[in-house]
Design a protein around this motif. Sequence first.
Motif, PDB file in Angstrom:
ATOM      1  N   PRO A 253       1.591  15.699 -21.669  1.00  0.00           N
ATOM      2  CA  PRO A 253       1.679  15.751 -20.020  1.00  0.00           C
ATOM      3  C   PRO A 253       0.611  16.068 -19.293  1.00  0.00           C
ATOM      4  CG  PRO A 253       3.191  16.923 -21.272  1.00  0.00           C
ATOM      5  CD  PRO A 253       2.361  16.484 -22.292  1.00  0.00           C
ATOM      6  N   GLU A 254      -0.247  17.004 -19.692  1.00  0.00           N
ATOM      7  CA  GLU A 254      -1.452  17.355 -19.017  1.00  0.00           C
ATOM      8  C   GLU A 254      -2.390  16.045 -18.866  1.00  0.00           C
ATOM      9  OE1 GLU A 254       0.413  20.560 -20.899  1.00  0.00           O
ATOM     10  OE2 GLU A 254      -0.502  18.751 -21.795  1.00  0.00           O
ATOM     11  N   GLU A 255      -2.508  15.175 -19.871  1.00  0.00           N
ATOM     12  CA  GLU A 255      -3.368  13.920 -19.679  1.00  0.00           C
ATOM     13  C   GLU A 255      -2.613  13.009 -18.729  1.00  0.00           C
ATOM     14  OE1 GLU A 255      -5.288  13.499 -24.183  1.00  0.00           O
ATOM     15  OE2 GLU A 255      -3.222  12.897 -23.905  1.00  0.00           O
ATOM     16  N   ILE A 256      -1.444  12.961 -18.674  1.00  0.00           N
ATOM     17  CA  ILE A 256      -0.556  12.075 -17.899  1.00  0.00           C
ATOM     18  C   ILE A 256      -0.876  12.448 -16.334  1.00  0.00           C
ATOM     19  CG2 ILE A 256       1.653  11.370 -16.817  1.00  0.00           C
ATOM     20  CD1 ILE A 256       2.487  11.498 -19.855  1.00  0.00           C
ATOM     21  N   GLN A 257      -0.914  13.878 -16.029  1.00  0.00           N
ATOM     22  CA  GLN A 257      -1.094  14.373 -14.860  1.00  0.00           C
ATOM     23  C   GLN A 257      -2.462  13.907 -14.366  1.00  0.00           C
ATOM     24  OE1 GLN A 257       1.265  15.759 -12.653  1.00  0.00           O
ATOM     25  NE2 GLN A 257      -0.500  15.289 -11.355  1.00  0.00           N
ATOM     26  N   GLN A 258      -3.266  14.117 -15.300  1.00  0.00           N
ATOM     27  CA  GLN A 258      -4.948  14.122 -14.957  1.00  0.00           C
ATOM     28  C   GLN A 258      -5.433  12.790 -14.610  1.00  0.00           C
ATOM     29  OE1 GLN A 258      -7.475  15.007 -18.168  1.00  0.00           O
ATOM     30  NE2 GLN A 258      -9.381  15.186 -16.919  1.00  0.00           N
ATOM     31  N   THR A 259      -4.707  11.717 -15.648  1.00  0.00           N
ATOM     32  CA  THR A 259      -5.088  10.638 -15.501  1.00  0.00           C
ATOM     33  C   THR A 259      -4.241   9.637 -14.006  1.00  0.00           C
ATOM     34  OG1 THR A 259      -5.194   9.722 -17.749  1.00  0.00           O
ATOM     35  CG2 THR A 259      -4.685   8.002 -16.535  1.00  0.00           C
ATOM     36  N   SER A 260      -3.148  10.303 -13.725  1.00  0.00           N
ATOM     37  CA  SER A 260      -2.469   9.873 -12.596  1.00  0.00           C
ATOM     38  C   SER A 260      -3.101  10.207 -11.407  1.00  0.00           C
ATOM     39  CB  SER A 260      -0.862  10.514 -12.596  1.00  0.00           C
ATOM     40  OG  SER A 260      -0.320   9.775 -13.629  1.00  0.00           O
ATOM     41  N   ASN A 261      -3.722  11.506 -11.400  1.00  0.00           N
ATOM     42  CA  ASN A 261      -4.475  12.013 -10.266  1.00  0.00           C
ATOM     43  C   ASN A 261      -5.741  11.215 -10.001  1.00  0.00           C
ATOM     44  OD1 ASN A 261      -2.557  13.932  -9.741  1.00  0.00           O
ATOM     45  ND2 ASN A 261      -3.535  15.722 -10.814  1.00  0.00           N
ATOM     46  N   SER A 262      -6.348  11.010 -11.245  1.00  0.00           N
ATOM     47  CA  SER A 262      -7.662  10.150 -11.088  1.00  0.00           C
ATOM     48  C   SER A 262      -7.272   8.908 -10.652  1.00  0.00           C
ATOM     49  CB  SER A 262      -8.348  10.178 -12.478  1.00  0.00           C
ATOM     50  OG  SER A 262      -9.518   9.316 -12.709  1.00  0.00           O
ATOM     51  N   TYR A 263      -6.247   8.110 -10.946  1.00  0.00           N
ATOM     52  CA  TYR A 263      -5.877   7.030 -10.589  1.00  0.00           C
ATOM     53  C   TYR A 263      -5.824   6.867  -9.292  1.00  0.00           C
ATOM     54  CZ  TYR A 263      -3.176   2.322 -10.266  1.00  0.00           C
ATOM     55  OH  TYR A 263      -2.675   1.161 -10.246  1.00  0.00           O
ATOM     56  N   SER A 264      -5.318   7.729  -8.536  1.00  0.00           N
ATOM     57  CA  SER A 264      -5.084   7.772  -7.191  1.00  0.00           C
ATOM     58  C   SER A 264      -6.501   7.940  -6.278  1.00  0.00           C
ATOM     59  CB  SER A 264      -4.105   8.889  -6.807  1.00  0.00           C
ATOM     60  OG  SER A 264      -2.668   8.683  -7.178  1.00  0.00           O
ATOM     61  N   LYS A 265      -7.261   8.909  -6.869  1.00  0.00           N
ATOM     62  CA  LYS A 265      -8.387   8.901  -6.339  1.00  0.00           C
ATOM     63  C   LYS A 265      -9.092   7.579  -6.269  1.00  0.00           C
ATOM     64  CE  LYS A 265      -8.924  13.859  -7.204  1.00  0.00           C
ATOM     65  NZ  LYS A 265      -9.224  15.035  -7.925  1.00  0.00           N
ATOM     66  N   ARG A 266      -9.285   7.027  -7.421  1.00  0.00           N
ATOM     67  CA  ARG A 266      -9.911   5.977  -7.417  1.00  0.00           C
ATOM     68  C   ARG A 266      -9.582   4.578  -6.791  1.00  0.00           C
ATOM     69  NH1 ARG A 266     -10.672   6.474 -14.149  1.00  0.00           N
ATOM     70  NH2 ARG A 266     -12.470   7.998 -14.236  1.00  0.00           N
ATOM     71  N   LEU A 267      -8.234   4.601  -6.692  1.00  0.00           N
ATOM     72  CA  LEU A 267      -7.566   3.741  -5.609  1.00  0.00           C
ATOM     73  C   LEU A 267      -8.064   3.799  -4.317  1.00  0.00           C
ATOM     74  CD1 LEU A 267      -3.945   3.190  -6.790  1.00  0.00           C
ATOM     75  CD2 LEU A 267      -5.544   1.695  -6.848  1.00  0.00           C
ATOM     76  N   LYS A 268      -8.004   5.173  -3.920  1.00  0.00           N
ATOM     77  CA  LYS A 268      -8.468   5.493  -2.608  1.00  0.00           C
ATOM     78  C   LYS A 268     -10.077   4.988  -2.422  1.00  0.00           C
ATOM     79  CE  LYS A 268      -8.460   7.450   1.596  1.00  0.00           C
ATOM     80  NZ  LYS A 268      -9.617   7.356   2.117  1.00  0.00           N
ATOM     81  N   ALA A 269     -10.812   5.378  -3.264  1.00  0.00           N
ATOM     82  CA  ALA A 269     -12.345   4.985  -3.206  1.00  0.00           C
ATOM     83  C   ALA A 269     -12.383   3.360  -3.179  1.00  0.00           C
ATOM     84  CB  ALA A 269     -12.879   5.616  -4.393  1.00  0.00           C
ATOM     85  N   ALA A 270     -11.495   2.701  -3.939  1.00  0.00           N
ATOM     86  CA  ALA A 270     -11.866   1.163  -3.981  1.00  0.00           C
ATOM     87  C   ALA A 270     -11.216   0.758  -2.728  1.00  0.00           C
ATOM     88  CB  ALA A 270     -10.774   0.663  -5.115  1.00  0.00           C
ATOM     89  N   PHE A 271     -10.130   1.333  -2.033  1.00  0.00           N
ATOM     90  CA  PHE A 271      -9.736   0.825  -0.594  1.00  0.00           C
ATOM     91  C   PHE A 271     -10.942   1.091   0.304  1.00  0.00           C
ATOM     92  CE2 PHE A 271      -7.605   1.508   3.292  1.00  0.00           C
ATOM     93  CZ  PHE A 271      -6.615   0.419   3.167  1.00  0.00           C
ATOM     94  N   ASP A 272     -11.489   2.229   0.078  1.00  0.00           N
ATOM     95  CA  ASP A 272     -12.828   2.228   1.176  1.00  0.00           C
ATOM     96  C   ASP A 272     -13.614   1.411   0.885  1.00  0.00           C
ATOM     97  OD1 ASP A 272     -11.447   4.493   2.220  1.00  0.00           O
ATOM     98  OD2 ASP A 272     -12.603   5.839   0.992  1.00  0.00           O
ATOM     99  N   VAL A 273     -14.269   0.977  -0.415  1.00  0.00           N
ATOM    100  CA  VAL A 273     -15.006  -0.125  -0.543  1.00  0.00           C
ATOM    101  C   VAL A 273     -14.285  -1.531  -0.146  1.00  0.00           C
ATOM    102  CG1 VAL A 273     -16.141  -1.624  -2.538  1.00  0.00           C
ATOM    103  CG2 VAL A 273     -15.955   0.719  -2.624  1.00  0.00           C
ATOM    104  N   LEU A 274     -13.086  -1.961  -0.005  1.00  0.00           N
ATOM    105  CA  LEU A 274     -12.741  -3.074   0.607  1.00  0.00           C
ATOM    106  C   LEU A 274     -12.845  -3.229   2.002  1.00  0.00           C
ATOM    107  CD1 LEU A 274      -9.485  -3.437  -1.865  1.00  0.00           C
ATOM    108  CD2 LEU A 274     -11.355  -4.859  -1.872  1.00  0.00           C
ATOM    109  N   ASN A 275     -12.883  -1.753   2.653  1.00  0.00           N
ATOM    110  CA  ASN A 275     -13.004  -1.975   4.239  1.00  0.00           C
ATOM    111  C   ASN A 275     -14.499  -1.607   4.670  1.00  0.00           C
ATOM    112  OD1 ASN A 275     -10.261  -2.172   4.654  1.00  0.00           O
ATOM    113  ND2 ASN A 275      -9.679   0.097   4.260  1.00  0.00           N
ATOM    114  N   MET A 276     -15.279  -1.728   3.796  1.00  0.00           N
ATOM    115  CA  MET A 276     -16.885  -1.667   4.120  1.00  0.00           C
ATOM    116  C   MET A 276     -17.205  -3.061   4.784  1.00  0.00           C
ATOM    117  SD  MET A 276     -18.607   0.173   0.828  1.00  0.00           S
ATOM    118  CE  MET A 276     -20.198  -0.101   1.554  1.00  0.00           C
ATOM    119  N   ASP A 277     -18.015  -3.029   5.626  1.00  0.00           N
ATOM    120  CA  ASP A 277     -18.346  -4.262   6.448  1.00  0.00           C
ATOM    121  C   ASP A 277     -19.471  -4.909   5.427  1.00  0.00           C
ATOM    122  OD1 ASP A 277     -16.826  -4.011   8.633  1.00  0.00           O
ATOM    123  OD2 ASP A 277     -18.616  -2.581   9.709  1.00  0.00           O
TER     124      ASP A 277
END
Length: 312
Positions: free
Chosen positions: A288-312
């Motif tokens: 359960p701890e690994e699931i939570q940690q991986t899910s949180n990391s996944y969300s943060k990385r998606l947000k970072a990837a989204f920011d990259v996609l929106n760069m000029d």
Amino acid sequence: MNQYVAVIGTGTMAAGIAAGFISHSIPVAILGRNKEKSSDCLRKAIQLAFKIGLHGKNALLDAAAIEATQVSTTMESWEAWGECSWVIETVSENLELKKQIFAYLDDKVPADIPIGSNSSGFPITKITAELKTANRMMGAHYFMPAEVVPLVEIVMGEKTDPTFSERVCQIYKAIDKKPVLVKKDIPGFLANRIQHALMREALSLIEEGIASPEDIDDAVRYSFGFRYAAVGPMTQKEISGWDGMANAAKEIYPSLSNITSLPPKVVKLMTEGKTGMKAGEGFRKWTPEEIQQTSNSYSKRLKAAFDVLNMD
């Protein structure tokens, strides 16, 4: 007159889809099997809209004020179809249920309003086969989490009028989504065909003992996957040159997997109920701890990837 987006369904995808419109101050009508489920879905959608950021007039409102400008009710009790700019169905993947809903919409929704299905597997041509206004119906396939992933595949059926599909593409561009127009109603549409081609090769490499699941993840994330956050595969090859790709293809293509069913190792996992995180085990065990940690990391990385996609 409000131009609502009607979202039919009350699950996770419905909340994510609705959030994208609410975040850009476009009112939604969430239509479910009962009022309670619709209201719960609306509240989740508003929470997600706050997480991804509010634009326009909703940026000045609190959650209660935003909720007051939306609608949550049952599909049968909603009568303001003429006040909609777009109607999207996102119920469970049940073909007969989707056919029933689209038959109802065919009769109730004015013929100048486009209607879409978020189905990931059923062709819109099959869902709308017998309907008189199939010309304004199309696939509108999101990817989870729908409020974060920018892509929406607009899939034309055999009878879809391009005028409607182009209009829907403009609706999504207005809320900062990235619509792609799929001009033929083929299995898997566009992104999933590419994704499954990769997965077929990856699973075959595991089956043959050539690489571990972990090494395949790393090979994708830290090579071409890393580059694809900057540019897509076609542009990347325009940069590097098609001649190099063509020479490599002569050697690689003949050895690529062309299996037409799941490899035995994956079949064995399914038989044993090892379906991944939700079961606590897939190719590896998950605490359960690994699931939570991986899910949180996944969300943060998606947000970072989204920011990259929106760069000029």
